[in-house]
Write a protein that holds these residues in place. Structure first.
Motif, short mmCIF file in Angstrom:
data_model
loop_
_atom_site.label_atom_id
_atom_site.label_comp_id
_atom_site.label_asym_id
_atom_site.label_seq_id
_atom_site.Cartn_x
_atom_site.Cartn_y
_atom_site.Cartn_z
N MET A 237 46.48 51.32 34.62
CA MET A 237 46.71 50.38 35.74
C MET A 237 48.13 50.52 36.28
SD MET A 237 44.85 47.04 34.18
CE MET A 237 43.29 47.20 33.33
N VAL A 238 49.09 50.65 35.38
CA VAL A 238 50.50 50.81 35.78
C VAL A 238 50.66 52.12 36.55
CG1 VAL A 238 52.83 51.20 34.88
CG2 VAL A 238 51.42 49.35 33.95
N GLY A 239 50.04 53.18 36.06
CA GLY A 239 50.12 54.47 36.74
C GLY A 239 49.50 54.41 38.12
N ASN A 240 48.39 53.69 38.26
CA ASN A 240 47.76 53.55 39.56
C ASN A 240 48.63 52.74 40.51
OD1 ASN A 240 45.26 52.00 41.27
ND2 ASN A 240 45.15 54.22 41.02
N PHE A 241 49.29 51.71 39.99
CA PHE A 241 50.24 50.94 40.78
C PHE A 241 51.34 51.86 41.32
CE2 PHE A 241 53.99 48.40 41.48
CZ PHE A 241 53.58 47.13 41.84
N LEU B 48 46.01 45.13 40.96
CA LEU B 48 46.38 45.72 39.68
C LEU B 48 47.23 44.77 38.84
CD1 LEU B 48 47.01 49.31 40.96
CD2 LEU B 48 45.28 48.66 39.26
N CYS B 49 48.14 44.04 39.47
CA CYS B 49 48.92 43.04 38.71
C CYS B 49 47.99 41.97 38.13
CB CYS B 49 49.98 42.40 39.59
SG CYS B 49 51.45 43.44 39.82
N GLY B 50 46.98 41.57 38.88
CA GLY B 50 46.01 40.61 38.37
C GLY B 50 45.22 41.17 37.19
N GLN B 51 44.83 42.42 37.30
CA GLN B 51 44.10 43.08 36.20
C GLN B 51 44.97 43.16 34.94
OE1 GLN B 51 40.71 44.67 36.23
NE2 GLN B 51 40.75 42.97 37.66
N ILE B 52 46.23 43.52 35.12
CA ILE B 52 47.14 43.62 33.97
C ILE B 52 47.34 42.23 33.37
CG2 ILE B 52 49.47 44.23 33.21
CD1 ILE B 52 49.46 46.35 35.53
N GLY B 53 47.45 41.22 34.22
CA GLY B 53 47.60 39.85 33.74
C GLY B 53 46.40 39.43 32.90
N LEU B 54 45.22 39.78 33.31
CA LEU B 54 44.01 39.47 32.55
C LEU B 54 44.01 40.22 31.21
CD1 LEU B 54 41.29 38.04 32.37
CD2 LEU B 54 40.29 39.97 33.63
N MET B 55 44.34 41.50 31.26
CA MET B 55 44.42 42.28 30.02
C MET B 55 45.47 41.69 29.07
SD MET B 55 42.26 44.81 29.86
CE MET B 55 42.98 46.03 28.74
N ARG B 56 46.55 41.24 29.62
CA ARG B 56 47.62 40.62 28.84
C ARG B 56 47.07 39.45 28.02
NH1 ARG B 56 53.06 40.32 29.34
NH2 ARG B 56 53.84 38.39 28.50
N ARG B 57 46.30 38.61 28.67
CA ARG B 57 45.72 37.43 27.99
C ARG B 57 44.65 37.85 26.98
NH1 ARG B 57 47.77 33.72 26.86
NH2 ARG B 57 46.21 32.16 27.26
N ILE B 58 43.80 38.80 27.35
CA ILE B 58 42.75 39.27 26.44
C ILE B 58 43.36 39.86 25.17
CG2 ILE B 58 40.96 41.04 26.15
CD1 ILE B 58 40.27 40.56 29.15
N LEU B 59 44.50 40.52 25.31
CA LEU B 59 45.18 41.15 24.17
C LEU B 59 46.01 40.16 23.35
CD1 LEU B 59 46.20 44.50 25.88
CD2 LEU B 59 44.44 44.19 24.10
N GLY B 60 45.99 38.89 23.73
CA GLY B 60 46.64 37.86 22.94
C GLY B 60 48.08 37.53 23.31
N TYR B 61 48.53 38.04 24.45
CA TYR B 61 49.88 37.73 24.92
C TYR B 61 49.87 36.42 25.70
CZ TYR B 61 51.23 42.52 23.72
OH TYR B 61 51.49 43.68 23.06
N GLU B 62 51.04 35.79 25.77
CA GLU B 62 51.19 34.61 26.62
C GLU B 62 50.94 35.00 28.07
OE1 GLU B 62 54.43 31.46 25.73
OE2 GLU B 62 55.31 33.43 25.38
N GLY B 63 50.61 34.02 28.88
CA GLY B 63 50.49 34.28 30.31
C GLY B 63 51.83 34.71 30.89
N MET B 64 51.77 35.39 32.01
CA MET B 64 52.97 35.89 32.66
C MET B 64 53.86 34.72 33.09
SD MET B 64 53.15 38.20 36.10
CE MET B 64 53.54 36.98 37.34
N LYS B 65 55.14 34.87 32.89
CA LYS B 65 56.13 33.90 33.36
C LYS B 65 56.61 34.32 34.75
CE LYS B 65 56.43 31.82 29.29
NZ LYS B 65 55.15 31.31 28.94
N TYR B 66 57.04 33.37 35.53
CA TYR B 66 57.54 33.65 36.88
C TYR B 66 59.05 33.49 36.94
CZ TYR B 66 52.76 33.95 38.46
OH TYR B 66 51.45 34.33 38.63
#
Length: 174
Positions: A49-53, A148-166
């Motif tokens: 996803m990062v590479g596609n971005f 892609l940022c939304g997809q990464i954010g979803l993957m972040r949560r699925i992988l057990g990370y906190e939600g993105m901070k702003y």
């Protein structure tokens, strides 16, 4: 806020800068190991996803005459499908490329004229309500980055990370 030469890009400039911030924040703390994980073998991994971005950023730059080549283009060009047999670059390598290309693209967006934006830019979509112009290509790239940022954010949560901070970095000028 920086003012673009073309008022057609007034909405694009803050979106581009916002996406730059989101890109860095959504990746914050993600390990290299987790960045290569797929969910049930059905999703792309974060590195893809990062590479596609980044492929979008480089494509945008190329449209405006930036000759920089994306070092990892062969992995990601035009949404190339994930290939589990490839050894993908690291997140750190991709972040370094992000910081390399983004300021150039941002400045080109600020300098773009109405005439440049109105130029035909064939994309092969052949959709009657979508003129294939540079301006519409810019819009498509911005939309893809958002997705892609939304997809990464979803993957972040699925992988057990906190939600993105702003916690935006006011010193990041691209």
């Amino acid at each position: 806020m920086d003012t673009p030469k073309s008022n057609k890009l007034e909405i694009i400039i803050p979106a581009f800068r916002g996406h730059s911030q989101n890109f860095l924040l959504v990746l914050d703390g993600i390990s290299e190991e987790d960045a290569l994980k797929r969910i049930e073998g059905r999703t792309n991994h974060i590195v893809w996803m990062v590479g596609n971005f980044l492929d979008m950023r480089y494509a945008l730059g190329n449209v405006f005459g930036i000759s920089e080549e994306f070092e990892f283009k062969d992995f990601f060009s035009q949404g190339k499908a994930l290939d589990e047999n490839l050894k993908y670059p690291t997140l750190e390598q991709l972040k370094a490329d992000f910081h390399k290309i983004s300021p150039f693209v941002y400045n080109k967006l600020l300098e773009a004229s109405d005439e440049e934006l109105e130029k035909a830019f064939p994309m092969g979509m052949n959709i009657d309500f979508f003129p294939e112009t540079v301006l519409n290509f810019v819009g498509m790239c911005i939309g893809r980055e958002d997705y892609l940022c939304g997809q990464i954010g979803l993957m972040r949560r699925i992988l057990g990370y906190e939600g993105m901070k702003y916690d935006f970095d006011k010193d990041l000028k691209y």
